[in-house]
Write a protein that holds these residues in place. Sequence first.
Motif, mmCIF file in Angstrom:
data_model
loop_
_atom_site.group_PDB
_atom_site.id
_atom_site.type_symbol
_atom_site.label_atom_id
_atom_site.label_comp_id
_atom_site.label_asym_id
_atom_site.label_seq_id
_atom_site.Cartn_x
_atom_site.Cartn_y
_atom_site.Cartn_z
ATOM 1 N N SER A 59 46.121 52.143 37.627
ATOM 2 C CA SER A 59 45.107 52.498 38.620
ATOM 3 C C SER A 59 45.629 52.151 40.007
ATOM 4 C CB SER A 59 43.803 51.743 38.343
ATOM 5 O OG SER A 59 42.868 51.944 39.385
ATOM 6 N N THR A 60 45.048 52.788 41.013
ATOM 7 C CA THR A 60 45.362 52.451 42.412
ATOM 8 C C THR A 60 44.142 51.883 43.116
ATOM 9 O OG1 THR A 60 44.839 54.721 43.123
ATOM 10 C CG2 THR A 60 47.143 54.243 42.565
ATOM 11 N N ASN A 61 43.018 51.781 42.438
ATOM 12 C CA ASN A 61 41.788 51.272 43.034
ATOM 13 C C ASN A 61 41.845 49.753 43.188
ATOM 14 O OD1 ASN A 61 40.784 53.866 43.037
ATOM 15 N ND2 ASN A 61 39.663 53.623 41.111
ATOM 16 N N ARG A 62 41.170 49.242 44.209
ATOM 17 C CA ARG A 62 41.112 47.803 44.455
ATOM 18 C C ARG A 62 39.693 47.305 44.199
ATOM 19 N NH1 ARG A 62 45.327 44.823 44.349
ATOM 20 N NH2 ARG A 62 44.812 43.471 46.134
ATOM 21 N N TYR A 63 39.621 46.146 43.528
ATOM 22 C CA TYR A 63 38.347 45.527 43.188
ATOM 23 C C TYR A 63 38.391 44.050 43.571
ATOM 24 C CZ TYR A 63 37.770 49.636 40.149
ATOM 25 O OH TYR A 63 37.676 50.909 39.656
ATOM 26 N N VAL A 64 37.205 43.484 43.803
ATOM 27 C CA VAL A 64 37.078 42.040 43.977
ATOM 28 C C VAL A 64 36.605 41.472 42.642
ATOM 29 C CG1 VAL A 64 35.842 40.173 45.126
ATOM 30 C CG2 VAL A 64 36.578 42.175 46.433
ATOM 31 N N GLY A 65 37.336 40.506 42.131
ATOM 32 C CA GLY A 65 36.978 39.957 40.831
ATOM 33 C C GLY A 65 37.390 38.516 40.669
ATOM 34 N N ILE A 66 36.994 37.940 39.541
ATOM 35 C CA ILE A 66 37.394 36.578 39.151
ATOM 36 C C ILE A 66 38.215 36.706 37.891
ATOM 37 C CG2 ILE A 66 36.581 34.294 38.423
ATOM 38 C CD1 ILE A 66 33.962 34.875 39.919
ATOM 39 N N TRP A 67 39.384 36.086 37.882
ATOM 40 C CA TRP A 67 40.190 36.064 36.670
ATOM 41 C C TRP A 67 40.472 34.619 36.276
ATOM 42 C CZ3 TRP A 67 41.822 38.415 41.219
ATOM 43 C CH2 TRP A 67 42.817 37.779 41.953
ATOM 44 N N CYS A 68 40.804 34.455 35.012
ATOM 45 C CA CYS A 68 41.038 33.124 34.453
ATOM 46 C C CYS A 68 42.479 33.020 33.984
ATOM 47 C CB CYS A 68 40.074 32.853 33.302
ATOM 48 S SG CYS A 68 40.134 31.161 32.685
ATOM 49 N N ASN A 259 34.678 39.829 21.469
ATOM 50 C CA ASN A 259 35.831 39.029 21.053
ATOM 51 C C ASN A 259 35.739 37.622 21.617
ATOM 52 O OD1 ASN A 259 37.065 41.208 19.723
ATOM 53 N ND2 ASN A 259 37.970 41.924 21.629
ATOM 54 N N GLU A 260 36.036 36.650 20.763
ATOM 55 C CA GLU A 260 36.195 35.272 21.216
ATOM 56 C C GLU A 260 37.642 35.098 21.657
ATOM 57 O OE1 GLU A 260 34.705 31.387 19.112
ATOM 58 O OE2 GLU A 260 36.801 31.706 18.540
ATOM 59 N N MET A 261 37.831 34.764 22.913
ATOM 60 C CA MET A 261 39.172 34.619 23.481
ATOM 61 C C MET A 261 39.403 33.152 23.831
ATOM 62 S SD MET A 261 40.014 37.806 23.379
ATOM 63 C CE MET A 261 41.607 37.722 24.216
ATOM 64 N N SER A 262 40.526 32.603 23.410
ATOM 65 C CA SER A 262 40.859 31.205 23.715
ATOM 66 C C SER A 262 42.244 31.137 24.335
ATOM 67 C CB SER A 262 40.787 30.340 22.451
ATOM 68 O OG SER A 262 41.714 30.785 21.490
ATOM 69 N N TRP A 263 42.406 30.192 25.230
ATOM 70 C CA TRP A 263 43.665 30.016 25.953
ATOM 71 C C TRP A 263 44.598 29.124 25.166
ATOM 72 C CZ3 TRP A 263 46.466 32.198 29.538
ATOM 73 C CH2 TRP A 263 47.467 31.483 30.186
ATOM 74 N N ASN A 264 45.765 29.638 24.811
ATOM 75 C CA ASN A 264 46.781 28.874 24.104
ATOM 76 C C ASN A 264 47.633 28.136 25.132
ATOM 77 O OD1 ASN A 264 49.319 28.140 22.790
ATOM 78 N ND2 ASN A 264 48.612 29.395 21.076
ATOM 79 N N ILE A 265 47.484 26.801 25.164
ATOM 80 C CA ILE A 265 48.169 26.008 26.186
ATOM 81 C C ILE A 265 49.678 26.101 26.034
ATOM 82 C CG2 ILE A 265 48.472 23.664 27.090
ATOM 83 C CD1 ILE A 265 45.659 23.031 26.166
ATOM 84 N N GLU A 269 48.979 31.907 27.048
ATOM 85 C CA GLU A 269 48.452 33.261 26.916
ATOM 86 C C GLU A 269 47.102 33.217 26.224
ATOM 87 O OE1 GLU A 269 50.509 34.676 22.714
ATOM 88 O OE2 GLU A 269 51.519 35.157 24.604
ATOM 89 N N TRP A 270 46.329 34.291 26.403
ATOM 90 C CA TRP A 270 45.020 34.405 25.755
ATOM 91 C C TRP A 270 45.191 34.955 24.355
ATOM 92 C CZ3 TRP A 270 40.645 32.320 27.490
ATOM 93 C CH2 TRP A 270 40.578 31.963 28.840
ATOM 94 N N GLU A 271 44.422 34.372 23.413
ATOM 95 C CA GLU A 271 44.483 34.805 22.022
ATOM 96 C C GLU A 271 43.093 35.231 21.560
ATOM 97 O OE1 GLU A 271 46.073 31.496 19.893
ATOM 98 O OE2 GLU A 271 48.149 32.079 20.268
ATOM 99 N N ASP A 272 43.057 36.269 20.753
ATOM 100 C CA ASP A 272 41.812 36.754 20.155
ATOM 101 C C ASP A 272 41.568 35.937 18.890
ATOM 102 O OD1 ASP A 272 39.710 38.115 19.081
ATOM 103 O OD2 ASP A 272 40.537 40.103 19.393
ATOM 104 N N THR A 273 40.571 35.027 18.912
ATOM 105 C CA THR A 273 40.361 34.110 17.789
ATOM 106 C C THR A 273 39.182 34.487 16.902
ATOM 107 O OG1 THR A 273 39.145 32.671 19.329
ATOM 108 C CG2 THR A 273 41.453 32.136 18.890
ATOM 109 N N TRP A 274 38.379 35.455 17.330
ATOM 110 C CA TRP A 274 37.264 35.928 16.491
ATOM 111 C C TRP A 274 36.773 37.247 17.050
ATOM 112 C CZ3 TRP A 274 32.166 36.978 17.879
ATOM 113 C CH2 TRP A 274 31.280 37.230 16.821
ATOM 114 N N THR A 275 36.287 38.100 16.177
ATOM 115 C CA THR A 275 35.656 39.333 16.614
ATOM 116 C C THR A 275 34.423 39.583 15.782
ATOM 117 O OG1 THR A 275 35.965 41.702 16.992
ATOM 118 C CG2 THR A 275 37.071 40.761 15.083
#
Length: 826
Positions: A59-68, A259-265, A269-275
């Motif tokens: 994409s070339t569009n710009r958005y304001v967001g929060i990321w983790c 999806n349950e997403m958890s951060w692998n220290i 990286e983010w991991e999908d731990t449940w759906t």
Amino acid sequence: MSLSKCNNLISFLKFITLILCCSLSYVVATNSSQIIKDSETLTSNRGNFTLGFFTPQNSTNRYVGIWCKTQHFVIWVANRNQPLINDSLGVLTIYNDDLVVMNGQKDVIWSTNVSNITLETNSSFRLSDYGSLVLMDTTENTIWESFKNPSNALLPTMKFTSNMKLASWRTPFDPSIGNFSISIQRLNIPELFIWNETRPYWRSGPWNNQIFLGVEDMTTLYLNGFHMEKDSTGTVDLYFRTDDYGLLMYVLNSTGQLNEMSWNIEKEEWEDTWTNQRSDCDVYSFCGPFGFCNSKGSPICSCLEGFEPSNKQEWNQKNWTSGCLRKTLLQCEIAKNQNKSTNGNETDGFLKLSNVKVPDFAELSFVDQDVCKNQCLMNCSCTAYSYDADIHCMSWNGNLIDIQQFQNGGTDLYIRGPYAEHDISSDNGHKRTIIITVSVLIGTIIIAIAAYLIWKKTSNPVGNMKHGIFHFNKIEKAEEYTDNVIGELSQAKLQELLLYNFEKLAIATNNFHESNKLGQGGFGPVYKGILQDGKEIAVKRLSVSSGQGLKEFMNEVVVISKLQHRNLVRLLGCCIERDEKMLMYEFMPNKSLDAYVFDPSRNKLLDWEKRFSIIEGIARGILYLHRDSRLKIIHRDLKASNILLDEELNPKISDFGMARIFGVSEDRANTQRVVGTYGYMAPEYAMHGVFSDKSDVFSFGVLLIEIVSGRRNSSFYESENSLTLLGFAWIQWKEDNILSLIEPEIYDDSHHKNILRCIHIGLLCVQEAATDRPTMAAVISMLNSETIDIPPARQPAFLLRQNMMNTISSESYSNNVLSITDLHGR
């Protein structure tokens, strides 16, 4: 005018201009309070969350967001339906006390719409450590926050209310509002719903104040940390808490999956731990009205007992949406058609389905189970009922929609059927004969195998000694012993262990003389032995009278044969001969940790440096079990007496009889047979049989506080308040009177900060909810770094002794009166 005067005038005018510019700049900054340009970001104090401009992939569009953590994991978008198109000059700022996004032409394209024209509040904004963008007035009262205006993610501590929705992205690369959304519905018995536009797509099943009954893996609130509250206006709030060091959140993706997403220290990286969707059965009403979905079945859809497909042609083509119809009329319907009352001997009955997700559109009444059944029976429109102790009576009129069979979890559902003289108690009545036949056949096979093994053992005791472990292993599998999953162990691997004969060990221990006895474990004594080559060993001899010992013995052989770590005791060999079962370990000359920590005559030998070294060593050993060994291992019986000390007082974790091996994809389990030691067991394990690596973290926290205080949690008694050691530690911590907890022999002003830090970590480890406890990786980081910001501790589990005793009731005990070998929650 001279040249010098002109220069002076020019310099003066420049000075005045500079002052005016600075003043103007100050005024603008005051009015705007804050501004974030396209190239700038704002990061939360702990560094987990970042606010700024981003462009999705493709994409070339710009958005304001929060990321983790990473910009690829965006959890909130401001202008999701109003992107900046080919515009990199956008800003996020305060305008008329509103938080706004402006494009390069200074047009407002997104706003919080909370401005107060009549009252200037000089608002400002910040990004909280929980990931919420907060707009505040000068007194720091919240005017607006992103948590109350979510995008597609549910974050810890965020209250998701019944008047809110989470909306998916349109595509993985387009954050505009998509087709799927989440909301809380059926507020009398709250459920989570995922909608595909206006059609139900998935439902969680009813909330029973602890879990959603339609989520199979959700076994206890201690494990998941979910809470739901209803206020006086009828609004329902859902939120969850999680480990401050283990980032976890729930994200609704563009295809409707939650999806349950958890951060692998370690991997960063983010991991999908449940759906929520693992099969077609999770799709709402996949099998239609009165259809029954079982992902393990073939086909997965079937009609309920007493029903048949409403459109057989479609059903045979695996189009099950039309569902099923009742084969014969209910007795009450026949009586109603004939305008007469039902005969008492010909009333309708109920078919019981176990471990199911109950249907949608339940009606609630606060009556007991018997009244619930009679209410349904007396109402001819009632097609089913269910009873949950926390919800009470649920009943259904008309079609039964979205029923699903679980392997575990769910609840019982009673389906109304005609002409039944009594309740049908099997899941499928027509399968009773098959179940009985299979049970008899399995029982016969087990008896035959057992008889063969006994014959082999008695006919060739010497030859059987070498392969006895494999015979026992087969017995365990034949008996479907599921409480200790011992994994795969090849014969070659087991033969790496040295097999001893009984006579050799009897000589080494002077015929197991009392003077060589090192201690008494839960399933038998431990002796010191000296082999003919002078090597010292410790011999754990399983008591013949120990009812549970065989399982623990086999488990310990399998588990510890796989482990190699400096903080784990090393298994040297084993012996199985006739009724004798023994394990040989490396000899630990300083015995166990409890012999030092709890003995007033010896506790001086462990100063703070040595105690801290022991704490670190135990933590490293547990981390190896949880993360670094080939398979994740939960010890389940960590306590001071199971920590052995070598000649240099280095700790080594021992006694793996209770341990549980997890597969690569497993991280939690449930057992009907709770094993462990009073005072060290986590509440979710003691009360519900649910255990995970956080169970060991709880035990480690108890052990840490014991090492610091020099007192046992299991035998501590503070008469005035009837507190446990954990409760006493919490009270002293809150009252800033921590010196009364610390062992006087180890305290020194130079160690005060470090000791305080350890107590803080110990209290975090014994939090009531498993999700509030740190991982062992986080514990080691906190122990070794003074720069890590440790979160505040909450009240620990088992604060009062009375609460703990009311919670735990034991059926039987091992020879060690402190080790509970069979325990059931009330």
